[in-house]
Each structure stands twice: as C-alpha cells, then as structure tokens.
Design an enzyme around this catalytic site. Structure first.
Site, mmCIF file in Angstrom:
data_model
loop_
_atom_site.group_PDB
_atom_site.id
_atom_site.type_symbol
_atom_site.label_atom_id
_atom_site.label_comp_id
_atom_site.label_asym_id
_atom_site.label_seq_id
_atom_site.Cartn_x
_atom_site.Cartn_y
_atom_site.Cartn_z
ATOM 1 N N HIS A 75 5.326 -1.130 9.502
ATOM 2 C CA HIS A 75 5.619 0.849 9.334
ATOM 3 C C HIS A 75 4.823 0.797 9.583
ATOM 4 C CE1 HIS A 75 7.232 0.238 4.141
ATOM 5 N NE2 HIS A 75 7.249 -0.438 5.302
ATOM 6 N N TYR A 203 2.443 6.232 -2.773
ATOM 7 C CA TYR A 203 1.293 6.518 -3.411
ATOM 8 C C TYR A 203 1.475 8.150 -4.140
ATOM 9 C CZ TYR A 203 -0.299 2.558 -0.952
ATOM 10 O OH TYR A 203 -0.688 1.357 0.448
ATOM 11 N N PRO A 295 -6.313 -3.752 -6.895
ATOM 12 C CA PRO A 295 -5.119 -4.555 -5.687
ATOM 13 C C PRO A 295 -4.343 -3.569 -5.071
ATOM 14 C CG PRO A 295 -4.463 -3.979 -7.946
ATOM 15 C CD PRO A 295 -5.300 -4.479 -8.029
ATOM 16 N N LYS A 299 -5.808 -5.634 -0.636
ATOM 17 C CA LYS A 299 -6.803 -6.533 0.274
ATOM 18 C C LYS A 299 -7.014 -7.883 0.340
ATOM 19 C CE LYS A 299 -7.631 -2.863 3.003
ATOM 20 N NZ LYS A 299 -7.667 -2.781 4.204
ATOM 21 N N TYR A 387 -7.356 1.743 5.888
ATOM 22 C CA TYR A 387 -6.365 0.289 5.819
ATOM 23 C C TYR A 387 -5.439 -0.664 6.145
ATOM 24 C CZ TYR A 387 -1.850 1.655 3.268
ATOM 25 O OH TYR A 387 -0.488 0.912 2.955
HETATM 26 C C1 PHB Z 1 2.262 -4.173 -3.055
HETATM 27 O O1 PHB Z 1 3.443 -4.735 -2.058
HETATM 28 O O2 PHB Z 1 2.843 -5.401 -3.740
HETATM 29 C C2 PHB Z 1 1.509 -4.027 -2.677
HETATM 30 C C3 PHB Z 1 1.290 -2.666 -0.986
HETATM 31 C C4 PHB Z 1 0.185 -1.323 -1.061
HETATM 32 C C5 PHB Z 1 -0.655 -1.676 -2.187
HETATM 33 C C6 PHB Z 1 -1.083 -2.141 -3.217
HETATM 34 C C7 PHB Z 1 0.594 -3.411 -3.638
HETATM 35 O O3 PHB Z 1 -1.607 -0.816 -1.787
#
Ligand code: PHB
Ligand code: APR
Length: 400
Positions: A75, A203, A295, A299, A387
């Site tokens: 990505h 998000y 989560p 990280k 990030y």
């Molecule tokens: C996930 O796919 O589990 C995931 C992806 C991005 C995040 C948190 C969890 O910021």
C-alpha cells in the site's frame, strides 16, 4: 528430571519468540522455544496485519518472506473519512516508504515452517513454565516436556510470552515499573470472506464511533468497529455489525460495502502498557511481554520485530566476543522506540475515536485536527513518517 541444555531459552512462540529463534539460528546460536498453546492455535490466532517496510525488510533478511513477497498487498496511501467526505493520505509520496498487508498469523505460519525446515526446537502445548535463577549465569525454565518433567538451562532467557505470559510475572516486585493507560472503548474486529470494498485502508471517523476497513487478501476483508469497553459479542449479530459498518463508512451519504460470511470475530481491549526496564539479570523481555499499544496504528507487531532484531544482534555480539555492550543497551534502546510507538498510537487513537467524555468542544477540536492533517503537507508528512515506521528507523539510526 530431564535436563536440556541450550544457549537461549525462549518462552512463547508468537512472532517475537519464533523470529528470535530464527534470527539466532542464522547466526549459529541454538535456542529452545516453549509455547503454551498448540501449533494449530497459534497459527489460526487472528491479530493485526499491517507490516511496516522495516518489518518486511527484517523478514526478508531472515529468509522468511517468499510468501509475503508473493501474497502481501503493498500500500502507498490510506483514505480518511470524516464529516461525510473522503481524503487520501499518500504516505509513500510523502516518505518513500510503503506498508504491506499480510496477516500476523501468516507470518507465524511462515516462521514455524522455517524453524521446522532448519530442525529448530519448538515445543507446543507446554503450559507449566516456571523460571529460576534468572540473575545467575545459568538461568533455567522448568516445565513438562513430552509428559516428563524437564529443566531447560541456557545462558539467557528471552521472555517472548506476550502480555499474559509468565516471564514478566517472574520478576521480583520493585525490579521494574509499569506504565499503563486504559481507553474507555474497545474494537470489535471481524474477518469476512468477501473481497475488500476498497483498494486502500479506510479510517472513518463518525459520530457513532470509529470504523476501519482493512483487508488480508483480495478475497478476505478485515473490518473493525469502535464499541463499548465491555461489549459482549452476543449483542452483535451479523446484521447489526454490517449495518453499523455501512453507516460509519458511508461517504457523501452513500453506502457501498461488500458483505459476506463472517469467518471470525473478537473484541480487542484498547490499552497501553510499558514496563521499564525490559531486562532483569539474564532475562530479556521482547514484544507484548514488555509493552502493548492500542491497535489503532497497528504498531504492536512492528515494535515486537524491532525488539527481537535488536536482541538477536546483542546475543550474537556476546557469543562472538563476550561483549556486553549491546545487551546492556537493549532495554534503553528498545524503550526509546517503544515510547515513540506509544506516543503515535495515542495520537492516532485520540484522533480517530469518539470518547464518552467528549462534548461539542472536543468534537470540533478533533475535526480541526483532521482538517489540518489533510490540508497541511507538513502535518501529513510528520504523521506519515510515524505511520510507515520511518520515525523509528531515524531514532534507531541516531542512537547507533
Ligand atoms: C489491521 O488490518 O488489522 C489493521 C490495519 C491498520 C490499523 C490497525 C489494524 O491501523
Ligand atoms: N508459557 C509459554 N508460552 C506462553 C505463556 C507461558 N506461560 N504465556 C503466553 N505464551 C505464549 C502465547 O500463547 C503466545 O503464543 O506466548 C506467545 C506470545 O505471543 P504474542 O502474544 O503474539 O506476542 P508477541 O510474539 O510479542 O507478538 C507481538 O504484535 O500485533 C501485536 O499484540 C500483537 O501478538 C502480537 C504482538
């Protein structure tokens, strides 16, 4: 009692313990891994799935990234939805680094296979590990191996046994300090057998709470909803989960979400924990055993891999010429990275979630922060560097 000797006794076969064992074996250092759960259990346990560029590099260097390189989804940006609109954060354009979507349990499967192929000792189903003499130069773990009481003696013990493990609890009271924070909400996560409705992660900040659309493969979607802290799964039948996801992920009033059978579901608490120091005598803690993050920024796994890489290098230096320098620095160097990860996870958590204590003022502040992120290149770059893990790479390079 049977006595087994090795160089490093590793407690826990999650990503931390397995990767440590593998990195050590590549340097000719022996280890024995003891894991409480069965192999099937650890291979199926659904966890996070966002690998930073640096994490992928470590797995490549360790020779365990063939499938990851074939199947991982690379990505270059993510979508941020708020106030009914959508904005893109092009993190690769801003930092040069990509992320890779690949389930943690796939990393675990690849590592177990690699340990197996190299004849590594990984014992599953060992649920009675107790540590002794970790302050001496012959630390040991006692447990039942193949129905027989055994004592595994090493030069070191690596506590890679996660947040609920036994290693941290073996430390004498007063030998460490714990720093903790709990959030007043949790994440309900589902894995669904349906092609993702989006190419990039979404998000979504919504007045009903946060939602995240993530993925594991072109056929499997991973979605999350912010829920109450003690939410029983029974309150969330499939239809309610999809309806809530549709509402929170809607953009410009339009809903568009592929739905499919839910393969697994679970509620993840949102909390932070750090113990200092991460070492006591000859016991070194790595990954979730020493620190956890909420989560939000994914990280946890990436910090664990960074710990283990550092620890493997420190053990290798000791075995090469008896130097203690890297081992002595392990805790300090790891904690600097861990606190950076804590800070960014806290920032992302407060940016994305609706807090029960929020009033109209806090809601407007959050909107202003989100606007800043999508209109200021400087803010977006600082966010993106954290990030993708570039900030941690700089920190580590600066400390070496
Ligand atoms: C996930 O796919 O589990 C995931 C992806 C991005 C995040 C948190 C969890 O910021
Ligand atoms: N004896 C032996 N093994 C144990 C014990 C014990 N007493 N207690 C726990 N374990 C095992 C767990 O069953 C688990 O397999 O230790 C392992 C720890 O693995 P994780 O919890 O996955 O922790 P870690 O390997 O540090 O991975 C880092 O990144 O995405 C995040 O939190 C997520 O697990 C993830 C973490």
């Amino acid at each position: 009692m049977r006595t087994l000797r090795t160089q490093v006794v590793i407690v826990g076969a999650g990503p931390s313990g397995l990767l440590l064992s593998h990195l050590l074996s590549l340097r000719g250092i022996e280890s024995i891994v003891v894991e409480r759960r069965t192999r099937e259990y650890v291979e199926q346990r659904v966890r996070a799935g966002l690998l930073e560029h640096g994490t992928v590099e470590v797995l490549r260097e360790a020779g365990v990234a063939d499938r990851l390189d074939r199947e991982g989804l690379v990505h270059e940006g993510f979508q941020l939805r708020f106030d009914g609109g959508q904005h893109r954060l092009p993190f690769t354009e801003l930092t040069g680094w990509t992320t890779c979507m690949y389930g943690q349990q796939e990393v675990v499967k690849d590592l177990i296979r690699a340990r197996e192929a190299a004849g590594g000792a990984v014992h599953f189903g060992i649920d009675d590990v107790a540590l002794f003499d970790v302050e001496s130069d012959a630390p040991r773990a006692r447990c039942t191996v193949q129905d027989e009481p055994a004592e595994i003696i090493g030069d070191f013990v690596a506590g890679c046994d996660g947040f609920h493990g036994v290693c941290r609890r073996s430390l004498p009271a007063g030998s460490f300090t714990a720093y903790e924070h709990a959030y007043p909400f949790a994440w309900l996560g589902i894995l669904a057998e349906v092609p993702p409705s989006t190419e990039e992660l979404i998000y979504a900040v919504h007045e009903r709470g946060f939602a995240l659309h993530s993925m594991r493969s072109p056929r499997i979607s991973r979605l999350y909803l912010q829920v109450g802290p003690e939410e029983p799964l029974a309150d969330w039948p499939d239809a309610r989960i999809w309806a809530e996801l549709r509402t929170r992920l809607a953009v410009d009033g339009r809903e568009g979400l592929n739905e499919g059978p839910i393969l697994s579901r679970g509620v993840t608490a949102m909390r932070s924990f750090v113990m200092e120091p991460m070492q006591w005598g000859r016991l070194f803690l790595a990954g979730d055993a020493a620190h956890i993050v909420p989560p939000s920024a994914a990280k946890g796994l990436n910090l664990a891999v960074a710990d283990v890489r550092r620890l493997a290098a420190a053990f290798a230096a000791w075995y090469a010429d008896g130097t203690m320098e890297l081992l002595n620095r392990y805790s300090r160097d790891s904690l600097a990275a861990v606190w950076q990860g804590q800070e960014f996870s806290a920032v992302m958590t407060s940016l994305l979630h609706r807090f029960p204590s929020d009033g109209a003022y806090e809601v407007r502040l959050r909107r202003a922060r989100l606007q800043e992120l999508v209109t200021s290149r400087a803010s977006a770059t600082a966010f993106a560097e954290n990030y993708v893990g570039l900030s941690r790479a700089r920190l580590v390079a600066g400390g070496e």
